[in-house]
Write a protein that holds these residues in place. Structure first.
Motif, PDB file in Angstrom:
ATOM      1  N   ASP A  83       0.809  -0.960  -0.542  1.00 10.84           N
ATOM      2  CA  ASP A  83       0.294   0.228  -0.223  1.00 10.84           C
ATOM      3  C   ASP A  83       0.773   1.166  -0.134  1.00 10.84           C
ATOM      4  N   VAL A  84       0.075   2.677  -0.414  1.00 17.37           N
ATOM      5  CA  VAL A  84       1.033   3.487   0.253  1.00 17.37           C
ATOM      6  C   VAL A  84      -0.184   4.125   1.702  1.00 17.37           C
ATOM      7  N   ILE A  85       0.380   4.986   2.053  1.00 19.08           N
ATOM      8  CA  ILE A  85      -0.147   5.509   2.731  1.00 19.08           C
ATOM      9  C   ILE A  85       0.076   7.174   3.123  1.00 19.08           C
ATOM     10  N   TRP A  86      -0.113   7.856   3.123  1.00 18.73           N
ATOM     11  CA  TRP A  86       0.232   9.351   3.922  1.00 18.73           C
ATOM     12  C   TRP A  86       0.193   9.289   5.228  1.00 18.73           C
ATOM     13  N   HIS A  87       1.267   9.949   5.653  1.00 20.03           N
ATOM     14  CA  HIS A  87       1.677  10.408   6.749  1.00 20.03           C
ATOM     15  C   HIS A  87       2.296  12.609   6.750  1.00 20.03           C
ATOM     16  N   PRO A  88       1.453  12.743   7.686  1.00 18.70           N
ATOM     17  CA  PRO A  88       2.327  14.855   7.758  1.00 18.70           C
ATOM     18  C   PRO A  88       4.069  14.076   8.191  1.00 18.70           C
ATOM     19  N   THR A  89       4.666  15.621   8.002  1.00 18.06           N
ATOM     20  CA  THR A  89       5.431  15.528   8.477  1.00 18.06           C
ATOM     21  C   THR A  89       5.892  16.257   9.018  1.00 18.06           C
ATOM     22  N   PRO A  90       6.701  16.058  10.354  1.00 18.41           N
ATOM     23  CA  PRO A  90       6.548  16.947  11.310  1.00 18.41           C
ATOM     24  C   PRO A  90       7.305  17.961  10.970  1.00 18.41           C
ATOM     25  N   GLY A  91       6.784  19.529  11.069  1.00 17.83           N
ATOM     26  CA  GLY A  91       7.756  20.348  10.811  1.00 17.83           C
ATOM     27  C   GLY A  91       6.297  20.700   9.623  1.00 17.83           C
ATOM     28  N   GLY A  92       6.074  20.326   9.262  1.00 17.48           N
ATOM     29  CA  GLY A  92       5.738  21.037   7.401  1.00 17.48           C
ATOM     30  C   GLY A  92       5.995  19.687   6.750  1.00 17.48           C
ATOM     31  N   GLY A  93       5.135  19.612   5.445  1.00 19.12           N
ATOM     32  CA  GLY A  93       5.081  19.103   4.908  1.00 19.12           C
ATOM     33  C   GLY A  93       4.167  17.274   4.814  1.00 19.12           C
ATOM     34  N   ALA A  94       4.100  16.398   3.638  1.00 18.56           N
ATOM     35  CA  ALA A  94       4.085  15.646   3.753  1.00 18.56           C
ATOM     36  C   ALA A  94       4.946  14.565   3.420  1.00 18.56           C
ATOM     37  N   THR A  95       4.894  12.985   4.388  1.00 19.27           N
ATOM     38  CA  THR A  95       5.870  12.187   4.363  1.00 19.27           C
ATOM     39  C   THR A  95       4.577  10.633   3.661  1.00 19.27           C
ATOM     40  N   PHE A  96       4.997  10.156   1.905  1.00 15.54           N
ATOM     41  CA  PHE A  96       4.460   9.060   1.869  1.00 15.54           C
ATOM     42  C   PHE A  96       5.544   7.739   2.122  1.00 15.54           C
ATOM     43  N   GLU A  97       4.457   6.512   2.370  1.00 14.90           N
ATOM     44  CA  GLU A  97       5.523   5.608   3.105  1.00 14.90           C
ATOM     45  C   GLU A  97       4.779   4.254   2.754  1.00 14.90           C
ATOM     46  N   VAL A  98       5.571   3.824   1.506  1.00 14.48           N
ATOM     47  CA  VAL A  98       5.534   2.604   0.917  1.00 14.48           C
ATOM     48  C   VAL A  98       5.508   1.325   1.397  1.00 14.48           C
ATOM     49  N   THR A  99       4.236   0.849   1.783  1.00 16.19           N
ATOM     50  CA  THR A  99       4.907  -0.761   1.970  1.00 16.19           C
ATOM     51  C   THR A  99       4.660  -1.895   1.520  1.00 16.19           C
ATOM     52  N   PHE A 100       5.770  -2.705   1.705  1.00 13.96           N
ATOM     53  CA  PHE A 100       5.535  -4.245   0.591  1.00 13.96           C
ATOM     54  C   PHE A 100       4.760  -5.174   1.522  1.00 13.96           C
ATOM     55  N   ALA A 101       3.971  -6.646   0.782  1.00 15.23           N
ATOM     56  CA  ALA A 101       3.952  -7.716   1.318  1.00 15.23           C
ATOM     57  C   ALA A 101       4.991  -7.882   2.424  1.00 15.23           C
ATOM     58  N   ALA A 102       4.554  -8.655   3.095  1.00 14.01           N
ATOM     59  CA  ALA A 102       4.833  -9.314   4.073  1.00 14.01           C
ATOM     60  C   ALA A 102       5.925 -10.351   3.395  1.00 14.01           C
ATOM     61  N   GLU A 103       6.855 -10.846   4.297  1.00 17.18           N
ATOM     62  CA  GLU A 103       8.082 -11.980   3.492  1.00 17.18           C
ATOM     63  C   GLU A 103       6.964 -13.351   2.922  1.00 17.18           C
TER      64      GLU A 103
END
Length: 485
Positions: free
Chosen positions: A453-473
């Motif tokens: 999946d791709v998940i959004w998180h706020p960046t501390p201090g401003g901005g955006a962080t997009f977290e790309v997660t892969f399937a479990a091993e």
């Protein structure tokens, strides 16, 4: 007819019940046969006992060629009893309640085998000496035509009482015929009853079918009434309603998507037509024509980019069915960073890459597009002189890649909207950047096709962080095995 569930169920249940009825009737038939045989044996043994008693106390009555058995035994049991046959008995065995006396015969033989006396003795039984080895017993003749009871009398004599089995065979045929016609008569009403019961049981399915027909006719808001559904069908009805809700959302989303595509394509087309119309209204200088051509080219490139994005989205949505392989993610991330380096330099944005070797299962080209889209998006929304970081890590048995910018960020209430097709946080950027609002939708579609999946998180201090997660091993390994080496 065989394609009808109701018919198949009715026939199957009817055959099952007929088989049970036949089994029960078979047991009843054997029990009835045994009861009738025991009745015959009781009557034979009673008459044999009276015969032996008469020989013992009045032997002179046996000297005649024909026994005078008027007073030899009590009257026939069925005639003497005040218990009258019931209607069921009359239907079951008519011959047994006909009033005819019990048919029997008797005979007495001397020790040398000569006949001493007889009463209606069949000729075949009068010959030979077959009773010497069957004393004090009741047996059926080898040919099955008679039932005989024999015992030793006085002075070595042999006493015999018997009855023909033809009446028994007739009674058993009547029993069998009674069983056959009663079962045959029971089949039609039983089948009709089962048909009616099954029809009542299938009414909820008919209601579901009518609801489906209503939806097919265009009423997409129709749903199965759970309050009227039987408890056994509530689970299925709930699942169907959830499916219909999901399909309704897809239908609305598809309609909105089609409208958005038409809008996105028509805007540059209208711009091209407008420039062409203006160019035809009056003579233009070479510079003016050059500017018109350049404007039309820019609009055509925008259509091209949109078409390529739509094609990429289509490929992303079918990625779940495509071939996946084990690969190292590090070179893919580094190559994506290299590809957007020129765009970053144009906006004076620095890209910082923190990568290491990490094995994942996926499609290298599609994963490359994910990181290019995320990096380009972060660069676009970063301030001049800003910084974009891409960091690889491992969390909970999953490979995770975070793409972080320090721009304006995204309001929390719009965090999920940014992944919708054609969504733009700032529509004023459309002309400046040529954005089409499909980049993040493509990224999420690709990753979900990979089991991540791709998940959004706020960046501390401003901005955006997009977290790309892969399937479990373990899940990724299983999928790679299914797709081959």
């Amino acid at each position: 007819m065989l394609r009808s569930l109701r018919w198949r169920a009715t026939i199957s249940i009817a055959l099952f019940l007929i088989a049970i009825a036949i089994a029960i009737r078979s047991v009843n038939y054997e029990v009835t046969r045994e009861i009738l045989l025991r009745d015959i044996d009781t009557q034979l043994w009673t008459r044999l006992d009276a015969f032996k008693t008469r020989q013992q106390f009045a032997p002179e009555t046996l000297l005649g060629p024909e026994l005078a058995f008027t007073e030899l035994a009590l009257p026939d049991l069925r005639a003497a009893s005040d218990l009258k046959p019931s209607v069921a008995m009359r239907l079951l065995i008519p011959s047994a309640v006909s009033g005819r006396p019990f048919p029997w015969f008797a005979g007495a033989w001397r020790e040398d085998g000569s006949l001493l006396a007889a009463l209606r003795l069949p000729e075949g039984i009068a010959r030979g000496e077959p009773w010497r080895d069957s004393m004090e017993t009741i047996r059926t003749t080898p040919d099955g035509t008679a039932r005989l009871a024999a015992c030793r009398g006085n002075d070595g004599t042999v006493l015999l009482v018997g009855t023909p089995l033809a009446p028994l065979a007739q009674a058993l045929r009547e029993v069998l015929w009674f069983y056959v016609w009663t079962v045959a008569l029971a089949i039609p009403p039983m089948a009709l009853a089962m048909w009616w019961i099954l029809s009542r049981m299938m009414l909820p399915l008919s209601r579901i079918s009518r609801t489906a027909a209503t939806i097919a006719a265009g009423d997409f808001a129709a749903r199965i009434d759970l309050a009227a559904a039987d408890s056994e069908l509530v689970g299925m009805a709930t699942t169907l309603n959830l499916m219909l809700d999901r399909l309704e959302k897809i239908r609305i989303s598809q309609a909105r998507f089609n409208a958005d595509v038409a809008h996105e394509i028509l805007n540059p087309i209208h711009g091209i037509l407008l420039q062409a119309d203006l160019a035809q209204q009056r003579p233009r200088t070479t510079n003016e024509l050059a500017r018109t051509v350049e404007h039309c080219r820019a609009l055509a490139l925008r259509i091209q980019k949109l078409s390529e994005a739509l094609l990429a989205l289509s490929k992303a949505e079918s990625a779940a069915d495509g071939p996946l392989a084990r690969l190292d993610l590090e070179p893919i991330v580094e190559e994506a960073a290299t590809q957007v380096e020129e765009l970053a330099q144009a906006r004076q944005v620095t890209i910082e890459v923190d990568s290491h070797s990490a094995q994942v299962v996926g499609n290298a080209d599609l994963l490359h597009q994910v990181f290019v889209n995320l990096l380009a998006n972060s660069i676009e929304y970063s301030p001049v002189g800003g910084r974009v970081e891409i960091v690889m890590a491992k969390a909970g048995g999953r490979v995770v890649v975070r793409v972080t910018d320090h721009g304006e960020g995204i309001p929390a209430d719009r965090a999920e909207q940014v992944f919708e097709r054609f969504f733009r946080e700032d529509s004023s950027r459309v002309t400046a950047t040529g954005g089409h609002g499909l980049g993040l939708a493509i990224c999420r579609s690709i990753m979900r096709g990979h089991g991540g999946d791709v998940i959004w998180h706020p960046t501390p201090g401003g901005g955006a962080t997009f977290e790309v997660t892969f399937a479990a091993e373990n899940v990724a390994a299983d999928r790679a095995d299914l797709n081959g080496p």
